[in-house]
Write an enzyme that holds these catalytic residues in place. Structure first.
Site, PDB file in Angstrom:
ATOM      1  N   CYS A  25      41.977  35.131  37.423  1.00 54.57           N
ATOM      2  CA  CYS A  25      40.613  35.374  37.797  1.00 54.57           C
ATOM      3  C   CYS A  25      40.407  36.148  38.928  1.00 54.57           C
ATOM      4  O   CYS A  25      41.233  35.887  40.013  1.00 54.57           O
ATOM      5  CB  CYS A  25      40.091  33.918  38.071  1.00 54.57           C
ATOM      6  SG  CYS A  25      38.169  33.770  38.261  1.00 54.57           S
ATOM      7  N   CYS A  52      35.528  37.018  58.291  1.00 54.84           N
ATOM      8  CA  CYS A  52      34.668  36.662  57.316  1.00 54.84           C
ATOM      9  C   CYS A  52      33.279  36.299  57.806  1.00 54.84           C
ATOM     10  O   CYS A  52      32.234  36.478  56.897  1.00 54.84           O
ATOM     11  CB  CYS A  52      35.093  35.414  56.550  1.00 54.84           C
ATOM     12  SG  CYS A  52      36.636  35.662  55.570  1.00 54.84           S
ATOM     13  N   CYS A  74      34.064  40.230  47.507  1.00 51.65           N
ATOM     14  CA  CYS A  74      34.166  40.363  48.778  1.00 51.65           C
ATOM     15  C   CYS A  74      33.757  41.635  49.452  1.00 51.65           C
ATOM     16  O   CYS A  74      33.858  42.822  49.097  1.00 51.65           O
ATOM     17  CB  CYS A  74      35.584  40.369  49.381  1.00 51.65           C
ATOM     18  SG  CYS A  74      35.850  40.246  51.021  1.00 51.65           S
ATOM     19  N   CYS A  91      41.109  25.667  40.105  1.00 55.70           N
ATOM     20  CA  CYS A  91      41.223  27.535  40.061  1.00 55.70           C
ATOM     21  C   CYS A  91      41.650  27.855  38.610  1.00 55.70           C
ATOM     22  O   CYS A  91      42.611  27.497  38.029  1.00 55.70           O
ATOM     23  CB  CYS A  91      42.420  27.790  40.970  1.00 55.70           C
ATOM     24  SG  CYS A  91      42.458  29.501  41.165  1.00 55.70           S
ATOM     25  N   CYS A 137      32.769  31.340  42.759  1.00 55.11           N
ATOM     26  CA  CYS A 137      33.626  30.645  41.920  1.00 55.11           C
ATOM     27  C   CYS A 137      33.182  30.022  40.868  1.00 55.11           C
ATOM     28  O   CYS A 137      32.372  28.810  40.876  1.00 55.11           O
ATOM     29  CB  CYS A 137      34.609  29.587  42.864  1.00 55.11           C
ATOM     30  SG  CYS A 137      35.838  28.594  42.180  1.00 55.11           S
ATOM     31  N   CYS A 157      36.502  35.663  43.146  1.00 55.06           N
ATOM     32  CA  CYS A 157      36.559  35.565  44.592  1.00 55.06           C
ATOM     33  C   CYS A 157      36.970  36.721  45.381  1.00 55.06           C
ATOM     34  O   CYS A 157      36.551  37.147  46.479  1.00 55.06           O
ATOM     35  CB  CYS A 157      37.359  34.360  45.334  1.00 55.06           C
ATOM     36  SG  CYS A 157      38.976  34.308  44.870  1.00 55.06           S
ATOM     37  N   ASP A 164      57.139  36.689  46.908  1.00 48.81           N
ATOM     38  CA  ASP A 164      56.359  35.308  46.354  1.00 48.81           C
ATOM     39  C   ASP A 164      57.264  34.664  45.425  1.00 48.81           C
ATOM     40  O   ASP A 164      56.447  33.841  44.684  1.00 48.81           O
ATOM     41  CB  ASP A 164      55.072  35.800  46.035  1.00 48.81           C
ATOM     42  CG  ASP A 164      54.808  36.200  44.541  1.00 48.81           C
ATOM     43  OD1 ASP A 164      55.490  36.253  43.784  1.00 48.81           O
ATOM     44  OD2 ASP A 164      53.621  36.541  44.107  1.00 48.81           O
ATOM     45  N   CYS A 223      29.856  34.962  55.914  1.00 49.94           N
ATOM     46  CA  CYS A 223      29.733  35.135  54.478  1.00 49.94           C
ATOM     47  C   CYS A 223      30.458  34.278  53.579  1.00 49.94           C
ATOM     48  O   CYS A 223      31.293  33.881  54.038  1.00 49.94           O
ATOM     49  CB  CYS A 223      30.499  36.840  54.281  1.00 49.94           C
ATOM     50  SG  CYS A 223      30.378  36.820  52.661  1.00 49.94           S
ATOM     51  N   CYS A 265      32.593  34.545  48.431  1.00 47.25           N
ATOM     52  CA  CYS A 265      33.802  34.139  47.554  1.00 47.25           C
ATOM     53  C   CYS A 265      33.515  32.605  46.974  1.00 47.25           C
ATOM     54  O   CYS A 265      34.211  32.430  45.896  1.00 47.25           O
ATOM     55  CB  CYS A 265      35.005  34.605  48.180  1.00 47.25           C
ATOM     56  SG  CYS A 265      35.315  33.611  49.954  1.00 47.25           S
TER      57      CYS A 265
END
Length: 374
Positions: free
Chosen positions: A240, A187, A247, A213, A197, A243, A133, A190, A193
């Protein structure tokens, strides 16, 4: 033969500590590059200018390396052993994202990827490249294509086996290997998430505006935050998890087995008063081999001071006051905001009258003016 090789690679990956290993085409077309272009064109990448400068290379694996044919996508579980969100209730302690409480995953994963990549190259006779990444490669779409999981409504990778807690690494190979079935989205209706936030950073399901964010603001944003987001950060001082942690798929997740990813002593609920006293040397010592180290002491103390301002703890006034004399303007400005939230109005006005006229930095003087106007 190819099937046997894939199993050999999977066995080697497991022996190296990876929790998932799957295969995807690195050469077939996809729509991820177009979605990323729209994200950047809308300015939702904020101050992350590298996303714009590397956009073309990032658009597809072969745009970065034309010989790429197969992506071997690896997952390493970093799941916590408890729900971290109740920790946010202690406003005199700082909240550090779960992923950053142990050793830096970049170094941990990269070494293992290089070992596995060397084995793959030796067996296939084809070139390989490894990614964790920091290079212009879109790992999450590759992970979904490989079947590790899907990008949820929060845009993060979500796994039926590991919930939201997977670090990703990728090996690109010039060899053509059989691929796994892609994962589909699970998902449903739902919206947990999106609803949780603190800054409403999701304009729509499956879309993120990084500028709102808290992970972006605490880690990537270099200067004083927009005032509208400071109270929303609460005690979050690095990253953070909201989110991710809410889940429902996390009910299938297990705690990480990797010792180097376990939370270090002092990084779960560190006291804000202690963190406010960090100089550069003590910051580097505390966060040695930690991802937190890369943002530097000044940006970290800015975050700590915003959390102090949200603490409602008058006992932290002396710690914030001392930082009015910090060499870094971004720290001094955050100290002004913190004190404006903690001190009674007349006391803060008297402090401002004493300090504002002698402040050399124009941005910090703006902080004094803005705080007085509140």
């Amino acid at each position: 033969m190819a099937t046997d090789l894939r199993q050999t690679i999977r066995d080697s990956a497991a022996a190296l500590g990876f929790d998932a290993c799957r295969f995807a085409s690195a050469a077939e077309p996809w729509s991820a590059g177009e979605r990323l272009a729209h994200f950047v064109e809308a300015g939702r990448h904020g101050e992350m200018g590298w996303m714009e400068t590397t956009l073309e290379r990032r658009s597809h694996p072969t745009a970065m390396w034309s010989e790429a044919r197969t992506a071997i996508v690896l997952g390493l579980n970093y799941g916590p052993d408890h729900d971290p969100l109740p920790e946010l209730a202690d406003r005199s302690a700082g909240y550090i994202s779960v992923y950053a409480r142990g050793d830096d995953y970049h170094e941990l994963i990269k070494g293992r990827l290089k070992t596995l990549a060397g084995q793959i190259a030796a067996r296939t006779g084809e070139d390989v490249k490894v990614f964790v990444d920091t290079a212009p490669l879109m790992e999450k779409p590759l992970a979904q294509r490989a079947g590790l999981g899907w990008q949820g409504k929060h845009t993060n990778l979500l796994s039926r086996e590991h919930g939201n807690w997977l670090f990703l690494g990728v090996i690109l190979s010039a060899a053509d290997l059989p691929v796994d079935a892609a994962e589909t989205e699970h998902c449903g209706s739902c919206t947990a998430c999106l609803d949780v936030c603190p800054t409403q950073a999701f304009p729509a399901p499956f879309q993120l505006d990084a500028r709102r964010c808290l992970s972006y603001l605490t880690i990537e944003f270099p200067g004083p935050w927009p005032v509208e987001f400071r109270a929303a950060t609460g005690s979050r001082i690095y990253g953070c998890d909201d989110c991710l942690a809410v889940c429902p798929w996390n009910k299938f997740a297990a705690a990480s087995r990797e010792a180097r990813l376990q939370a270090r002593d002092g990084l779960t609920g560190p006291r804000l008063a202690d963190l406010a006293g960090l100089d550069d040397a003590t910051f580097r010592t505390l966060f040695a081999k930690s991802p937190v180290k890369r943002i530097g002491r000044d940006r970290f103390l800015r975050n700590v001071l915003y959390a102090i301002g949200n603490s409602s703890d008058a006992g932290l006034i002396p710690a914030a006051t001392r930082l009015l004399d910090d060499p870094a303007p971004v720290v001094r400005g955050a100290a002004v905001w913190a004190l404006s939230r903690l001190m009674p109005g007349p006391h803060f006005a008297a402090l401002a009258a004493e300090r504002e006229s002698t402040e050399p930095d124009p941005e910090v003087r703006i902080e004094w003016t803005g705080a007085l106007a509140l």
